[in-house]
Write a protein that holds these residues in place. Structure first.
Motif, short mmCIF file in Angstrom:
data_model
loop_
_atom_site.label_atom_id
_atom_site.label_comp_id
_atom_site.label_asym_id
_atom_site.label_seq_id
_atom_site.Cartn_x
_atom_site.Cartn_y
_atom_site.Cartn_z
N GLN A 184 10.93 -5.33 7.83
CA GLN A 184 11.98 -4.84 8.73
C GLN A 184 11.50 -3.67 9.58
O GLN A 184 11.91 -3.52 10.72
N TYR A 186 12.32 -0.65 9.88
CA TYR A 186 13.26 0.36 10.38
C TYR A 186 12.49 1.66 10.53
O TYR A 186 11.60 1.97 9.73
N GLY A 238 17.91 2.28 12.11
CA GLY A 238 17.56 0.87 11.97
C GLY A 238 17.80 0.37 10.55
O GLY A 238 17.61 1.10 9.57
#
Ligand code: MTE
Ligand code: HPA
Ligand code: MOS
Length: 774
Positions: A184, A186, A238
């Motif tokens: 991911q 983030y 995020g």
């Protein structure tokens, strides 16, 4: 008021306007508070996790003495120190917070170190001496399938009679495909800050998409009720799905440490630990077989997919279900059989990531159509168009949901014209004829994406709106802000309903003590659900104000109008704030809750049929690339994307979402490669070895437009969700690369191309074509 004035009021709207993100200025000034920025209370301690070094082993013994003796260490906690349940699994309870006797992947947390500083905790965490007794490890989905090692029973969806349809099909294409996972990434990592309060209370600040689930997990781990635990999140830097379930480990570990020490404890993951510990997008392996006619119409399709679930179930079941329900992508498949299994592997427990299995389902059929087109010597766009869902027939998905608003034919036509697709195709053929090394490629791919949680009961939301006596408005809702702009949209909805300018409305942190039993902000439904809930709350307040105004000034309550900060009642106008102040003195309730549950959804998990989605979002993109066939390097030259955001609540935010999803999806399909060594250790656990797109990877020519198309469903102001679906748009990049590669063999040979299409993978494919061409 004169006519011009009335027209101005009629045209007044706060939704549908391009408004900047409510925190934009705070973001760029570095003044937006993330969890780690919250001022620490006196006495705050810092935690770190001690991780497994083995993929699968019995833990025969652990010597924690060196950890305890390390500088600044206050406590070291193992599974035995957990007061309640040692579990943070979202659905199936197979996810220990701390491994207890058995480790199942490299990176699995075994103990918590609590120290006086972040660095001291991290330093100490490495000092444990663990005695392992190794067990055989399964690392790939194919190996999991061979061993029938699954976290859940395999699933199957079938329609029609695939066997008979295959028998009638003039051509059959058969093959395998591998599509990798994705971190991911983030920018703000996993973090939780747990503060013990009076009488067993616990307040947890957590970077999470799912505060209510964090509340439940923490309560269970501590042996408390939900009402003891408050979870709060103002914003995330995020989430991208990585904080839907997997923030739970961090929230629980920080809370356990806080209870055990009686002091506030912060647990912030270092990037390498974050990547080693948490799950990612599932990689998928596919075996497919598709029958088609001379024009390229698909007559029969069979696919068998297996994902790398990791060591526990997490959200792998719903992810696989979404993959099954998106294998059709934009195409009508009359006779089809789709199988999916979640391979149990000794790796991180994979989880949600933007698209949630949808991209993994849809890319397989796009790969097959790409092959069919090449085999028939047709432009892939023509084969795609031939197979598109119809408007009134050939418009039922394999899972039985009727598609009632298919705009793909128009949308594709518009994009084809605007992007100058045909002329550029001709120009590229010309270019490639004269360019032996640099080869250009072009592809147009469509998307259809189902909107709703595919677990029906999750499609609900709540909100709380306060109008204060000074006329300012505070909105709180169950959704979480992760940069996607949900707060801005919900604020717009509330401002619109009460007829005030956006500046009068403020959104506060998501907090489980304000709105209870919320769903994750996920499945792209955040603005859909929470927008409706906030609208419901605002409407209740407006109705009370209208009743009051009519009683006060005459006329009908139903004719009182709220617009542009002004209230219009019985031919009079007065500022919104003035009416509010008067209503307060008259003891009118100026705050309200609101609730929404998406209507019309049902799903039979056994037959995999029903109406799992409220509606579908559509889109398409054209990408043009140039590939260096000697090095495998490539560049994205131009992108044209058209996305159906319905009647967009906020076009500038929506365009930003499309751009972000496009680049993120491009990273997934090209440069982002997760690589585990043969002992099962993820070696790409930092940006030094894991390549996410940079500014320099973005195309200079990126043309994103929204397709104007009011939602046929009664969604919030007829908008459509935008968070995840555009992640499918960069399929066009992947297939443009494949197109460029295939030009080496005059487009007669199908280059096998796995994702991510790294330079290495591209070179291998070029060599395949060269060898096959002879
Ligand atoms: N945009 C930003 N900037 N940051 C994020 O973490 N997450 C995506 C998408 N867009 C994300 C994002 C994912 S996975 C989802 S499900 C949706 O936002 C969730 O938000 P929404 O439902 O409010 O659109
Ligand atoms: N998306 C995200 N999270 C979910 C879903 C989904 O479709 N279903 C259950 N949890
Ligand atoms: Mo998004 S993957 O549903 O959090």
């Amino acid at each position: 008021m004169n006519d011009a004035g009335l027209n101005r009021v009629d045209a007044w709207a706060e939704v549908g306007r391009a408004r900047k993100h409510e925190s934009a200025e705070l973001h760029v000034r570095g003044q937006a508070t993330y969890t780690d920025d919250i001022a620490e209370l006196a006495g705050t301690l810092h935690a770190a996790l001690g991780l497994s070094a083995r993929a699968h082993a019995r833990v025969k013994g652990i010597d924690l003495a060196p950890v305890r003796a390390s500088r600044g260490v206050v406590a070291v906690l193992t599974a035995r120190d957990i007061p309640g349940l040692n579990d943070c699994g979202p659905i199936v309870h197979d996810d220990p917070i701390l491994a207890d006797g058995l480790v199942q992947y490299v990176g699995q947390p075994i103990f918590i170190v609590v120290a006086d500083s972040h660095d001291n905790a991290r330093r100490a965490a490495r000092l444990a001496v663990v005695d392992y007794d190794d067990l055989p490890a399964i690392l790939t989905p194919q190996a999991a399938r061979a061993a029938a090692s699954y976290v859940l029973p395999p699933m199957r969806l079938a329609r029609g009679d695939a066997a008979q349809a295959f028998a009638r099909a003039p051509h059959v294409v058969k093959g395998e495909l591998h599509v990798g996972g994705q971190e991911q990434f983030y920018l703000e990592g996993q973090v939780a800050y747990a503060i013990p309060g009076e009488d067993r209370g616990m307040h947890v600040y957590c970077s999470t998409q799912h505060p209510s689930e964090m509340q439940h997990v923490v309560a269970h781990a501590l042996g408390l009720h939900s009402h003891h635990v408050t979870v709060e999140c103002r914003r995330m830097g995020g989430g991208f799905g990585g904080k839907e379930s997997q923030s739970a480990l961090w929230a629980a570990a920080a809370s356990i440490a806080a209870v055990r020490t009686g002091r506030p404890v912060k647990l912030r993951a270092d990037r390498d630990d974050d990547m080693l510990v948490t799950g990612k997008r599932h990689c998928f392996h596919y075996e497919y077989e598709v029958g088609y006619d001379d024009e390229g119409r698909i007559l029969a399709a069979k696919v068998d997919m297996v994902s790398r679930a990791g060591y526990s179930a997490d959200l792998s079941g719903p992810v696989a279900t979404r993959a099954v329900c998106h294998f059709d992508n934009a195409y009508y498949l009359s006779d089809v059989e789709i199988r999916a299994a979640c391979g149990k592997t000794n790796t991180q427990s994979n989880t949600a990531f933007r698209g949630f299995g949808g991209p993994q389902g849809a890319i397989a059929i796009e790969y097959v159509i790409d092959e069919i087109a090449r085999k028939l010597g047709r432009d892939a766009l023509d084969v795609r168009r031939l197979n598109l869902y119809g408007k009134t027939e050939r418009n039922v998905t394999p899972f039985g949901q009727e598609i009632v608003d298919n705009v793909l034919p128009e949308l594709l036509a518009e994009l084809e014209a605007d992007s100058d697709y045909r002329a550029r195709r001709a120009a590229i053929l010309e270019y490639n004829r004269a360019s032996p090394v640099l080869r250009k490629g072009l592809a147009l791919t469509p998307l259809k994406f189902g909107i709703a949680f595919n677990v029906t009961h999750l499609n609900q939301a709540g909100a709380l709106v306060h109008v204060y006596v000074d006329g300012s408005i505070l909105v709180n809702h169950g959704g979480t802000e992760m940069g996607q702009g949900i707060n801005t949209k919900v604020m717009q909805v509330v401002a619109h309903e009460l007829g005030v300018e956006l500046a009068r409305v403020r959104a506060t942190a998501t907090n489980t003590s304000k709105v209870a039993n919320t769903s994750a902000t996920a499945a792209s439904t955040g603005a859909d659900l929470n927008g409706k809930a906030a609208q419901d709350a605002a409407r209740k307040i407006r109705a009370r104000l209208a009743d009051f105004a009519a009683a006060q000034y005459g006329g009908l309550a139903s004719e009182v109008r709220f617009a542009a900060g002004t209230v219009f009642v019985a031919g009079l106008t007065l500022p919104f704030g003035e009416l509010v102040a008067k209503a307060y003195l008259a003891r009118v309730q100026l705050w309200s809750d609101g609730f929404y549950a998406t209507p019309g959804l049902h799903w039979d998990a056994k037959t995999m049929t029903g109406r799992p989605f409220s509606y579908f979002a559509y889109g398409a993109a054209v990408s043009e690339v140039v590939v260096d066939t000697l090095t495998g390097e490539w560049k994205l030259l131009r992108v044209d994307a058209l996305y159906d955001a319905g009647r967009s609540l906020n076009p500038s935010i929506d365009i930003g979402q499309v751009e972000g999803a496009f680049i993120q999806g491009m990273g997934w399909l090209t440069t982002e490669e997760l690589w585990w060594n043969p002992a099962g250790k993820l070696m790409t656990h930092a940006p030094s070895t894991y390549k996410i797109p940079a500014v320099s990877d973005c195309p200079e020519d990126l043309r994103v437009r929204l397709f104007d198309n009011a939602n046929v469903e009664d969604s919030i102001h007829r908008s459509k969700a935008v968070g995840e679906p555009p992640l499918l748009l960069p399929f066009s990049v992947f297939f443009a690369i494949r197109d460029a590669i295939s030009s080496v063999g005059d487009h007669k040979i199908n280059p096998p191309l796995s994702a991510p299409a790294t330079s290495e993978e591209i070179l291998k494919a070029v060599e395949f074509v060269e060898a096959a061409r002879g």
